[in-house]
Design a protein around this motif. Sequence first.
Motif, PDB file in Angstrom:
ATOM      1  N   ALA A 134       0.845  -1.195   0.000  1.00  0.00           N
ATOM      2  CA  ALA A 134       0.000   0.000   0.000  1.00  0.00           C
ATOM      3  C   ALA A 134       0.879   1.245   0.000  1.00  0.00           C
ATOM      4  O   ALA A 134       2.043   1.197   0.424  1.00  0.00           O
ATOM      5  CB  ALA A 134      -0.916   0.014   1.222  1.00  0.00           C
ATOM      6  N   LEU A 135       0.313   2.322  -0.489  1.00  0.00           N
ATOM      7  CA  LEU A 135       0.947   3.620  -0.357  1.00  0.00           C
ATOM      8  C   LEU A 135       0.482   4.179   0.979  1.00  0.00           C
ATOM      9  O   LEU A 135      -0.716   4.328   1.213  1.00  0.00           O
ATOM     10  CB  LEU A 135       0.549   4.549  -1.505  1.00  0.00           C
ATOM     11  CG  LEU A 135       1.195   5.932  -1.480  1.00  0.00           C
ATOM     12  CD1 LEU A 135       2.705   5.835  -1.686  1.00  0.00           C
ATOM     13  CD2 LEU A 135       0.566   6.822  -2.545  1.00  0.00           C
ATOM     14  N   TRP A 136       1.424   4.457   1.854  1.00  0.00           N
ATOM     15  CA  TRP A 136       1.141   5.002   3.178  1.00  0.00           C
ATOM     16  C   TRP A 136       1.459   6.488   3.111  1.00  0.00           C
ATOM     17  O   TRP A 136       2.576   6.879   2.788  1.00  0.00           O
ATOM     18  CB  TRP A 136       1.976   4.273   4.213  1.00  0.00           C
ATOM     19  CG  TRP A 136       2.086   4.917   5.562  1.00  0.00           C
ATOM     20  CD1 TRP A 136       1.177   5.723   6.176  1.00  0.00           C
ATOM     21  CD2 TRP A 136       3.184   4.794   6.468  1.00  0.00           C
ATOM     22  NE1 TRP A 136       1.639   6.105   7.414  1.00  0.00           N
ATOM     23  CE2 TRP A 136       2.871   5.549   7.615  1.00  0.00           C
ATOM     24  CE3 TRP A 136       4.395   4.117   6.423  1.00  0.00           C
ATOM     25  CZ2 TRP A 136       3.730   5.650   8.701  1.00  0.00           C
ATOM     26  CZ3 TRP A 136       5.248   4.207   7.504  1.00  0.00           C
ATOM     27  CH2 TRP A 136       4.917   4.965   8.628  1.00  0.00           C
ATOM     28  N   LEU A 137       0.466   7.314   3.367  1.00  0.00           N
ATOM     29  CA  LEU A 137       0.619   8.762   3.328  1.00  0.00           C
ATOM     30  C   LEU A 137       0.730   9.267   4.761  1.00  0.00           C
ATOM     31  O   LEU A 137      -0.269   9.370   5.475  1.00  0.00           O
ATOM     32  CB  LEU A 137      -0.555   9.400   2.591  1.00  0.00           C
ATOM     33  CG  LEU A 137      -0.704   8.927   1.137  1.00  0.00           C
ATOM     34  CD1 LEU A 137      -2.013   9.430   0.544  1.00  0.00           C
ATOM     35  CD2 LEU A 137       0.478   9.345   0.298  1.00  0.00           C
ATOM     36  N   HIS A 138       1.963   9.540   5.153  1.00  0.00           N
ATOM     37  CA  HIS A 138       2.240   9.956   6.526  1.00  0.00           C
ATOM     38  C   HIS A 138       1.893  11.432   6.671  1.00  0.00           C
ATOM     39  O   HIS A 138       2.297  12.267   5.869  1.00  0.00           O
ATOM     40  CB  HIS A 138       3.708   9.695   6.852  1.00  0.00           C
ATOM     41  CG  HIS A 138       4.066   9.859   8.284  1.00  0.00           C
ATOM     42  ND1 HIS A 138       3.239   9.484   9.328  1.00  0.00           N
ATOM     43  CD2 HIS A 138       5.172  10.359   8.869  1.00  0.00           C
ATOM     44  CE1 HIS A 138       3.832   9.741  10.475  1.00  0.00           C
ATOM     45  NE2 HIS A 138       5.006  10.282  10.233  1.00  0.00           N
ATOM     46  N   SER A 139       1.122  11.748   7.716  1.00  0.00           N
ATOM     47  CA  SER A 139       0.612  13.105   7.911  1.00  0.00           C
ATOM     48  C   SER A 139       1.648  14.074   8.478  1.00  0.00           C
ATOM     49  O   SER A 139       1.361  15.252   8.648  1.00  0.00           O
ATOM     50  CB  SER A 139      -0.615  13.071   8.832  1.00  0.00           C
ATOM     51  OG  SER A 139      -0.254  12.524  10.080  1.00  0.00           O
ATOM     52  N   VAL A 140       2.845  13.582   8.759  1.00  0.00           N
ATOM     53  CA  VAL A 140       3.942  14.446   9.217  1.00  0.00           C
ATOM     54  C   VAL A 140       4.927  14.528   8.053  1.00  0.00           C
ATOM     55  O   VAL A 140       5.852  13.716   7.958  1.00  0.00           O
ATOM     56  CB  VAL A 140       4.607  13.888  10.501  1.00  0.00           C
ATOM     57  CG1 VAL A 140       5.672  14.849  11.015  1.00  0.00           C
ATOM     58  CG2 VAL A 140       3.559  13.599  11.560  1.00  0.00           C
ATOM     59  N   PRO A 141       4.720  15.478   7.125  1.00  0.00           N
ATOM     60  CA  PRO A 141       5.461  15.463   5.866  1.00  0.00           C
ATOM     61  C   PRO A 141       6.967  15.654   5.983  1.00  0.00           C
ATOM     62  O   PRO A 141       7.702  15.277   5.081  1.00  0.00           O
ATOM     63  CB  PRO A 141       4.826  16.591   5.054  1.00  0.00           C
ATOM     64  CG  PRO A 141       4.109  17.442   6.028  1.00  0.00           C
ATOM     65  CD  PRO A 141       3.757  16.573   7.188  1.00  0.00           C
ATOM     66  N   ARG A 142       7.447  16.199   7.085  1.00  0.00           N
ATOM     67  CA  ARG A 142       8.898  16.401   7.226  1.00  0.00           C
ATOM     68  C   ARG A 142       9.508  15.432   8.243  1.00  0.00           C
ATOM     69  O   ARG A 142      10.611  15.657   8.744  1.00  0.00           O
ATOM     70  CB  ARG A 142       9.190  17.844   7.602  1.00  0.00           C
ATOM     71  CG  ARG A 142       8.741  18.810   6.520  1.00  0.00           C
ATOM     72  CD  ARG A 142       9.297  20.192   6.693  1.00  0.00           C
ATOM     73  NE  ARG A 142       8.695  21.143   5.787  1.00  0.00           N
ATOM     74  CZ  ARG A 142       8.946  21.257   4.494  1.00  0.00           C
ATOM     75  NH1 ARG A 142       9.818  20.457   3.932  1.00  0.00           N
ATOM     76  NH2 ARG A 142       8.344  22.153   3.751  1.00  0.00           N
ATOM     77  N   ALA A 143       8.829  14.339   8.516  1.00  0.00           N
ATOM     78  CA  ALA A 143       9.331  13.343   9.463  1.00  0.00           C
ATOM     79  C   ALA A 143      10.577  12.668   8.906  1.00  0.00           C
ATOM     80  O   ALA A 143      10.787  12.621   7.687  1.00  0.00           O
ATOM     81  CB  ALA A 143       8.255  12.293   9.739  1.00  0.00           C
ATOM     82  N   ASP A 144      11.373  12.109   9.797  1.00  0.00           N
ATOM     83  CA  ASP A 144      12.507  11.287   9.383  1.00  0.00           C
ATOM     84  C   ASP A 144      11.917   9.979   8.849  1.00  0.00           C
ATOM     85  O   ASP A 144      11.264   9.234   9.592  1.00  0.00           O
ATOM     86  CB  ASP A 144      13.421  11.034  10.578  1.00  0.00           C
ATOM     87  CG  ASP A 144      14.617  10.161  10.248  1.00  0.00           C
ATOM     88  OD1 ASP A 144      14.681   9.595   9.133  1.00  0.00           O
ATOM     89  OD2 ASP A 144      15.499  10.031  11.111  1.00  0.00           O
ATOM     90  N   ALA A 145      12.123   9.717   7.580  1.00  0.00           N
ATOM     91  CA  ALA A 145      11.518   8.539   6.953  1.00  0.00           C
ATOM     92  C   ALA A 145      11.956   7.239   7.611  1.00  0.00           C
ATOM     93  O   ALA A 145      11.204   6.269   7.631  1.00  0.00           O
ATOM     94  CB  ALA A 145      11.850   8.510   5.463  1.00  0.00           C
ATOM     95  N   ALA A 146      13.150   7.210   8.167  1.00  0.00           N
ATOM     96  CA  ALA A 146      13.655   5.984   8.783  1.00  0.00           C
ATOM     97  C   ALA A 146      12.936   5.642  10.079  1.00  0.00           C
ATOM     98  O   ALA A 146      12.846   4.472  10.446  1.00  0.00           O
ATOM     99  CB  ALA A 146      15.154   6.111   9.036  1.00  0.00           C
ATOM    100  N   THR A 147      12.429   6.647  10.777  1.00  0.00           N
ATOM    101  CA  THR A 147      11.815   6.395  12.081  1.00  0.00           C
ATOM    102  C   THR A 147      10.324   6.722  12.114  1.00  0.00           C
ATOM    103  O   THR A 147       9.708   6.658  13.175  1.00  0.00           O
ATOM    104  CB  THR A 147      12.532   7.207  13.174  1.00  0.00           C
ATOM    105  OG1 THR A 147      12.458   8.594  12.847  1.00  0.00           O
ATOM    106  CG2 THR A 147      13.988   6.774  13.313  1.00  0.00           C
ATOM    107  N   ALA A 148       9.734   7.071  10.971  1.00  0.00           N
ATOM    108  CA  ALA A 148       8.315   7.432  10.919  1.00  0.00           C
ATOM    109  C   ALA A 148       7.456   6.281  11.441  1.00  0.00           C
ATOM    110  O   ALA A 148       7.730   5.115  11.156  1.00  0.00           O
ATOM    111  CB  ALA A 148       7.915   7.784   9.496  1.00  0.00           C
TER     112      ALA A 148
END
Length: 195
Positions: A134-148
């Motif tokens: 699935a495409l997961w759309l994280h609502s914190v757009p500037r989060a660290d992708a490694a720890t989101a």
Amino acid sequence: MPLLVPPAPAPALLSVLAALSSPTAVLEARTPALRTAQGPLDAELPLPVHVFEPASVPGGLPHARLAGWRFHIRAGARVAAAGETVATPDGWVFSRFSEGPYLASTERALRQAEPLPATYQPHLLSVPSRYMMALWLHSVPRADAATAQPDPADLVIPLAPAPPGIASHRVYRIVELAPLLSAWLAPPPLAGSPA
């Protein structure tokens, strides 16, 4: 609003670019579109790939573990394949080239996400036990992708083919899918214990 694609670790991108410049890696890839592509090949659109694991709190959202990065491999005007990397104790390394229904479905889901009213950080999520991507759309757009980690405001667009009972390319709030995901991710009962 635009999607904010997170930057990939430089070693992950470099490993995919090295594989693309290797005639052996490209010719031995099980991706006919990549083997027959003409012109220069380029890696773009890095998406972190997370595997969902059981929630740490009963009834909570699943936990996300970064498992790799996937890059779209562009040949001219079209995406011919995906280049995937995985983490090892020595860092990010090239894993494989792939193509198939999830590649076109990812592109479609990204187009679906573009007109959404909020800005999201796109990730791919995998639920291996159900052969679900699935495409997961994280609502914190500037989060660290490694720890989101999943947030109640996140959205999920299941890619096609989706498991029975899940509509592909429907935009779900993650909290709508959380009970089903939790049931799928729960360990099976021990033999002889009440179910």
